[in-house]
Design an enzyme around this catalytic site. Structure first.
Site, mmCIF file in Angstrom:
data_model
loop_
_atom_site.group_PDB
_atom_site.id
_atom_site.type_symbol
_atom_site.label_atom_id
_atom_site.label_comp_id
_atom_site.label_asym_id
_atom_site.label_seq_id
_atom_site.Cartn_x
_atom_site.Cartn_y
_atom_site.Cartn_z
ATOM 1 N N TRP A 319 0.554 -1.289 0.032
ATOM 2 C CA TRP A 319 0.097 -0.075 -0.110
ATOM 3 C C TRP A 319 0.782 1.292 -0.045
ATOM 4 O O TRP A 319 0.298 2.279 -0.242
ATOM 5 C CB TRP A 319 -0.867 0.073 1.204
ATOM 6 N N ASP A 320 2.230 1.224 0.462
ATOM 7 C CA ASP A 320 3.086 2.459 0.397
ATOM 8 C C ASP A 320 2.990 3.044 -0.898
ATOM 9 O O ASP A 320 3.182 4.126 -0.744
ATOM 10 C CB ASP A 320 4.569 1.850 0.565
ATOM 11 N N GLU A 456 -0.301 -2.210 12.476
ATOM 12 C CA GLU A 456 -0.142 -3.635 12.343
ATOM 13 C C GLU A 456 0.181 -4.393 13.763
ATOM 14 O O GLU A 456 0.325 -5.820 13.676
ATOM 15 C CB GLU A 456 1.160 -4.009 11.195
ATOM 16 N N LYS A 525 1.298 1.157 15.843
ATOM 17 C CA LYS A 525 2.274 1.192 15.215
ATOM 18 C C LYS A 525 2.597 2.409 14.540
ATOM 19 O O LYS A 525 3.813 2.868 14.294
ATOM 20 C CB LYS A 525 2.506 -0.135 14.374
ATOM 21 N N GLN A 526 1.480 3.010 13.873
ATOM 22 C CA GLN A 526 1.741 4.034 13.081
ATOM 23 C C GLN A 526 0.256 4.697 12.709
ATOM 24 O O GLN A 526 -0.568 4.347 13.292
ATOM 25 C CB GLN A 526 2.232 3.568 11.625
#
Ligand SMILES: *[C@@H]1O[C@H](CO)[C@@H](O)[C@H](O)[C@H]1NC(C)=O
Ligand SMILES: *[C@@H]1O[C@H](CO)[C@@H](O)[C@H](O)[C@H]1NC(C)=O
Ligand SMILES: *[C@@H]1O[C@H](CO)[C@@H](O)[C@H](O)[C@H]1NC(C)=O
Ligand SMILES: *[C@@H]1O[C@H](CO)[C@@H](O)[C@H](O)[C@H]1NC(C)=O
Ligand SMILES: *[C@@H]1O[C@H](CO)[C@@H](O)[C@H](O)[C@H]1NC(C)=O
Ligand SMILES: *[C@@H]1O[C@H](CO)[C@@H](O)[C@H](O)[C@H]1NC(C)=O
Ligand SMILES: *[C@@H]1O[C@H](CO)[C@@H](O)[C@H](O)[C@H]1NC(C)=O
Ligand SMILES: *[C@@H]1O[C@H](CO)[C@@H](O)[C@H](O)[C@H]1NC(C)=O
Ligand SMILES: *[C@@H]1O[C@H](CO)[C@@H](O)[C@H](O)[C@H]1NC(C)=O
Length: 727
Positions: A319-320, A456, A525-526
C-alpha cells in the site's frame, strides 16, 4: 635524519590542515547552495550511499547489485527464499587504483548524476572525475564516464583499474562473447517465480581494461556503458537488443550526458522550491529524486518501500505505493502516477482475482495482495499474518484511482482502462462484508471482521475504522464510476446499501473514532485512525478531527514506528489551523533522511533503506500539509502556510485538469501562474468581495491574504472546475 623526520611531521601536519579546511571548487559550492547538489568530502557507509536510477534500472553507488523493475526471482510463497528482486551483478563498479584518493563526491539531483573527484597524492596535479548515471531517456543504459585531467602534468599518466562483478545468487550467467571493447552476457533466472516462465536479461557492457592512459598535457574522457534488456521487453531478442542499444549509445557517447540532463530538466518542470532553508530544500529535492528515479511511465512496475535500488522488502509492492509515494507523484507527474503506478495494478488483475478465490469463502472481484511482485498474486512471506489479513490495500488502490480521475478528469482512461479494476474492487468489498442486518429492518448493518488495519500491532480485529471507511469509499466510487462510464450492469443498489450500512465506529461519549472494536488505548504502530481526516477526507467535525489527533498522538510507537506517521499529524494540525502543533512534529517527519545524501532509513536507527515510503509521507507534509492541497471531485483546495524557518514555498507544475499551476507563497503574498493547454481552460477569479475577473490561458496573479475562488472553465466542454484558495 632528524631534519627529514621533522619535515615529514610538518608536511603531514600541513596536509592535516589542508584536509580539515577542505573547500569545494566555487561552481560546486554554488550548486550546493542552489539546492541541486548534495556533497561530501568523505563517503558514508555503504547503506547510506545514494543511488542513480531511471525507474527501469537503478543501483546504489559502490554496491554489488543492480536492480531492474519487474525482474523477480523465487516462488510466490516460501519461507526461505520468497519472491524477491533478482540481483544483477554491478558491471558499473570500477575501482580506481594508482593511489587514487577521493577528494569529494556528490549527488547532483537536478542532473541525476553522482560524481567522484580523485587526486593522486601530493605532487601530482592529475585528477580523475567519475560521473555515474542511469540514462533517463535511453532507459536500458547505465553510463560511467571517467575523465582524466592530465593537462598540468609533464608526464604521461596511467590509471590502473579493477573491476570484479560478483556472481549473482539469482541468475545463471553465461558469457557469450568478449572482445577488447565489449562483453556480452546471457543472464537467466534459475527458479522462475511461477510456471515455466524464464526471465532473462541480456547484457552488453564495456570491457574494463586493466588501465587507462593519458598523455602529458591532455585531458580525456573514457566511457563505460552497460546496456541491459530483459525478456519482459522482447521475449526472444533481448541479447540482440541489448547489443543494438549499446552500439547506438556508444556512437553518441559524447552527447549522452546532455540528453540525460535534458530529459531530467523536463521532469523537473514539476518540482518544489523551498526558500530560505537549504537543509529542508535538500531533503525535499532528494526525497522527490529517490521516488522519481524509481518509477517511470513506460515501465509499469510501480514502487517498493526500499526504492528500486535495493532489495528491501524484497522489492515487493505494498500500500506504500498508492498511499505514501503516489500522492506527490500524482500531483506533479500524473502520467507517471497513471502509467507507472496504477497501470501495474491494472496489469495484475488476474493475481488479484486468484487471491480473492484463494480464501475459498466466496470472495469475489479483485482482492489485491498485501505484497505483490511479478504475477500479482500474494507474495507476502507466509510467516507474516499481514498477507492474509491486511486487506485495506484493495480500498487504497481504489481511492488512488479516484484521486487520479478527480485531478485529471481523464474519462477516456476511466472507460477504457481503469473501470474494470474499480468495479472489481467494489465487488470484492461487497462479497467481503458480513451482513448483520436484522431481517425486516430498514437499517442495513454490515461489518468487516478479522483484519489487520494500518496499525499492524492489531492482528485479527473487527471493524477497523480505517478499513471500513476505505471499503465504503471503494463502494461509493464503484457506484460513481459505473455511472460515469454508463455501466448499467453494476449492482449499484447493493453497493449503496452496503456502503450506507457499513459500521464506522464512533464513540459518542468521547467524540472520537476508536481504531477497532474493543480498542482500549493500546500502543499503535503507525498512523491509522488519523488517516480518515487526511488522505481520506472523511466527513467529520473539526472537534472530532482534533480529538482523534490528540488521542492517537500519545498512542503511537515513537521508537519503532515509521516516519510517515509524523507527516500525517503535521497535515492534520495544519488543516485545523494549529501550526504550532504541526511545528512540534515537523522535524521528526524528515529526521530519518540521513546525511550526507538524505538516504531514508525506515526508523530512526535503521530498517529498510532507502525507505522512500518515508520520503513519500514527508512530501505529503509539504504539498498537502503546508500547501494544504486537497483533490475533490469538482475542485482543488489550497490552504498555503509556511514551515518554520522558511521564507517561501513554491509548488511548480501542479497538474489540474488540462492546466498547470505554479503556486508560490510567502507570509505576505501569494502568486499563482496558471497555464492551460490543449482544451483551453479559461479561468475566472472571484475574490471574497471583488467582481469576477476573466483570465485567459497563461496568467500570473498576485494575491494578498484572503480567500479566492478560481474557476477553470473548459471552452470545449464548458465543464467547471474550481480552485479554492484560503490564504
Ligand atoms: C565496488 O567498488 C568499491 C570501490 O569503489 C569496492 O570497494 C568494492 O569492493 C566494489 N564491489 C564489488 C562488488 O566489486
Ligand atoms: C532544489 O531546491 C532548490 C531550492 O528549493 C530549488 O530551487 C531547485 O530547483 C531544486 N532542485 C531540484 C533539482 O529539484
Ligand atoms: C549539472 O548540469 C549542469 C548543466 O545543466 C552543469 O552546469 C553542472 O556542472 C552539472 N553538475 C555536475 C555536478 O556536474
Ligand atoms: C540464454 O539462456 C537461455 C536459458 O539457458 C537459453 O534458452 C537461451 O538460448 C540463451 N540465449 C543465448 C543467446 O545464448
Ligand atoms: C442483508 O440482510 C438483510 C436481512 O436479511 C436482507 O434484507 C438484505 O438483502 C441483505 N443485504 C445484502 C446486500 O445481502
Ligand atoms: C470478530 O468477529 C469474529 C467473526 O465474526 C468473531 O468470531 C469474533 O468473536 C469477533 N471478535 C471480537 C473481538 O468481537
Ligand atoms: C468511549 O469513551 C469513553 C471515554 O474515553 C470510554 O469510557 C468508553 O469505554 C468508550 N466507549 C466505548 C464503547 O469504547
Ligand atoms: C458532513 O457532515 C455534516 C454533519 O456532521 C453534514 O451536515 C454535512 O452535510 C456533511 N457533508 C457532506 C459533504 O457529506
Ligand atoms: C529553526 O531555526 C532555529 C534557529 O536557527 C533552530 O534552532 C531550529 O532548530 C530550527 N528549526 C527547524 C525545524 O528547522
Amino acid at each position: 635524519m632528524l631534519k627529514t623526520v621533522l619535515i615529514g611531521v610538518i608536511f603531514v601536519f600541513l596536509i592535516g590542515i589542508i584536509r580539515s579546511q577542505d573547500v569545494y571548487p566555487e561552481w560546486w559550492q554554488t550548486r550546493i547552495n542552489q539546492g541541486h547538489l548534495l556533497s561530501a568530502f568523505e563517503e558514508p557507509q555503504s547503506e547510506l550511499m545514494p543511488s542513480v536510477g531511471n525507474g527501469y534500472v537503478s543501483y546504489v553507488i559502490g554496491s554489488d547489485s543492480i536492480y531492474i523493475g519487474g525482474v523477480f526471482n523465487g516462488p510466490a510463497s516460501s519461507l526461505e527464499n520468497p519472491s524477491h528482486r533478482a540481483q544483477i551483478p554491478n558491471f558499473q563498479n570500477i575501482t580506481l587504483l594508482s593511489g587514487a584518493e577521493l577528494e569529494y563526491a556528490g549527488l547532483d539531483i537536478e542532473n541525476a548524476t553522482y560524481t567522484r573527484v580523485y587526486t593522486f597524492g601530493s605532487g601530482s596535479s592529475t585528477t580523475a572525475t567519475v560521473v555515474y548515471y542511469a540514462h533517463q531517456s535511453i532507459r536500458n543504459v547505465l553510463v560511467q564516464e571517467i575523465t582524466i585531467d592530465n593537462t598540468l602534468n609533464t608526464q604521461d599518466f596511467q590509471l590502473d583499474l579493477e573491476s570484479a562483478p560478483v556472481d549473482s545468487i539469482d541468475f545463471t550467467i553465461d558469457t557469450l562473447d568478449q572482445s577488447d571493447q565489449t562483453t556480452q552476457y546471457n543472464l537467466t533466472i534459475l527458479t522462475p517465480e511461477l510456471g515455466n516462465l524464464f526471465v532473462s536479461v541480456g547484457v552488453t557492457t564495456s570491457t574494463i581494461p586493466p588501465s587507462l592512459s593519458v598523455e602529458s598535457g591532455n585531458s580525456k574522457t573514457f566511457y563505460f556503458l552497460t546496456s541491459l534488456v530483459t525478456s519482459l521487453e522482447t521475449e526472444q531478442f533481448y541479447i540482440e537488443t541489448s547489443m543494438d542499444i549499446y552500439k547506438i549509445s556508444w556512437n553518441i557517447q559524447d552527447s549522452l550526458e546532455k540528453s540525460h540532463r535534458d530529459a531530467w530538466k523536463k521532469i523537473w518542470d514539476s518540482r518544489i522550491e523551498v526558500g530560505g532553508n537549504l537543509d529542508l530544500a535538500q531533503v525535499v529535492n532528494s526525497s522527490l529524486y529517490y521516488i522519481v528515479s524509481s518509477v517511470r511511465d513506460d515501465w509499469p512496475w510501480s514502487l517498493s518501500p526500499g526504492s528500486l535500488s535495493s532489495n528491501g522488502y524484497h522489492g515487493h509492492v505494498f500500500w506504500d505505493s498508492e498511499t505514501w509515494m503516489y500522492p506527490s507523484i500524482l500531483t506533479l507527474y500524473p502520467k507517471t502516477a497513471r502509467d507507472g503506478i496504477l497501470q501495474y495494478r491494472i496489469n495484475h488483475l488476474e493475481g488479484a482475482q486468484e487471491k480473492a478465490e484463494s480464501y475459498g469463502v466466496g470472495y469475489q472481484g479483485y482482492m489485491f495482495p498485501w505484497e505483490s511482485a511479478f504475477t500479482g498474486t500474494e507474495v507476502c512471506p507466509t510467516v507474516a499474518p499481514t498477507g492474509l489479513l491486511e486487506q485495506h490495500i484493495t480500498g487504497d488502490i481504489s481511492f488512488a484511482m479516484r484521486q487520479y480521475f478527480y485531478l485529471t478528469g481523464d474519462l477516456k482512461w476511466l472507460k477504457t482502462t481503469a473501470y474494470p479494476a474499480i468495479k472489481g474492487m467494489a465487488e470484492f468489498w461487497a462479497s467481503r462484508v458480513t451482513n448483520e442486518t436484522v431481517p425486516d429492518s430498514y437499517n442495513p448493518v454490515f461489518s468487516i471482521n478479522i483484519v489487520i488495519p494500518p496499525d499492524e500491532y492489531a492482528v485479527g480485529v473487527n471493524n477497523s475504522v480505517y478499513t471500513n471507511v476505505i471499503a465504503k469509499m471503494a463502494l461509493e466510487w464503484g457506484v460513481e464510476a459505473a455511472s460515469l462510464v454508463g455501466d448499467k450492469t453494476a449492482p449499484v443498489e447493493q453497493w449503496n446499501e452496503i456502503s450506507n450500512g457499513l459500521i464506522v465506529l464512533f464513540n459518542e461519549t468521547s467524540q472520537m473514532h476508536p481504531e477497532y472494536e474493543g480498542y482500549q488505548g493500546e500502543t499503535i504502530k503507525q498512523a491509522d485512525v488519523i488517516l480518515l481526516g487526511y488522505p481520506l477526507m472523511y466527513n467529520m467535525s473539526t472537534e472530532v478531527r482534533s480529538n482523534d489527533l490528540i488521542y492517537y498522538q500519545t498512542k503511537t510507537d515513537i521508537v519503532n514506528g515509521p516516519a510517515m506517521t509524523w507527516a500525517m499529524f503535521v497535515v492534520g494540525w495544519l488543516e485545523l489551523g494549529q501550526p504550532q502543533e504541526a511545528s512540534k512534529l515537523w522535524p521528526q517527519s524528515y529526521s530519518n533522511a540521513q546525511q550526507p545524501f538524505n538516504v531514508w532509513t525506515e526508523t530512526p536507527t535503521g530498517g529498510t533503506v532507502n525507505f522512500i515510503t518515508g520520503a513519500g509521507g514527508f512530501l505529503q507534509g509539504v504539498i498537502n500539509g503546508y500547501g494544504g492541497l486537497r483533490i475533490h471531485s469538482t475542485y482543488l483546495d489550497f490552504n498555503p502556510q509556511l514551515p518554520i524557518n522558511t521564507t517561501s514555498l513554491k509548488l511548480r507544475g501542479v497538474h489540474y485538469q488540462s492546466a498547470k499551476l505554479d503556486i508560490y507563497w510567502t507570509s505576505q503574498i501569494m502568486q499563482i501562474e496558471l497555464s492551460s493547454n490543449k482544451d483551453q481552460l479559461d479561468f475566472v477569479l472571484t475574490t471574497s468581495n471583488g467582481t469576477p475577473q476573466y483570465l485567459k490561458e497563461k496568467v500570473t496573479l498576485t494575491l494578498p491574504v484572503g480567500t479566492f475562488t478560481i474557476e477553470a472553465i473548459s471552452s470545449s466542454t464548458h465543464k467547471k472546475h474550481k480552485l479554492l484558495i484560503n490564504y
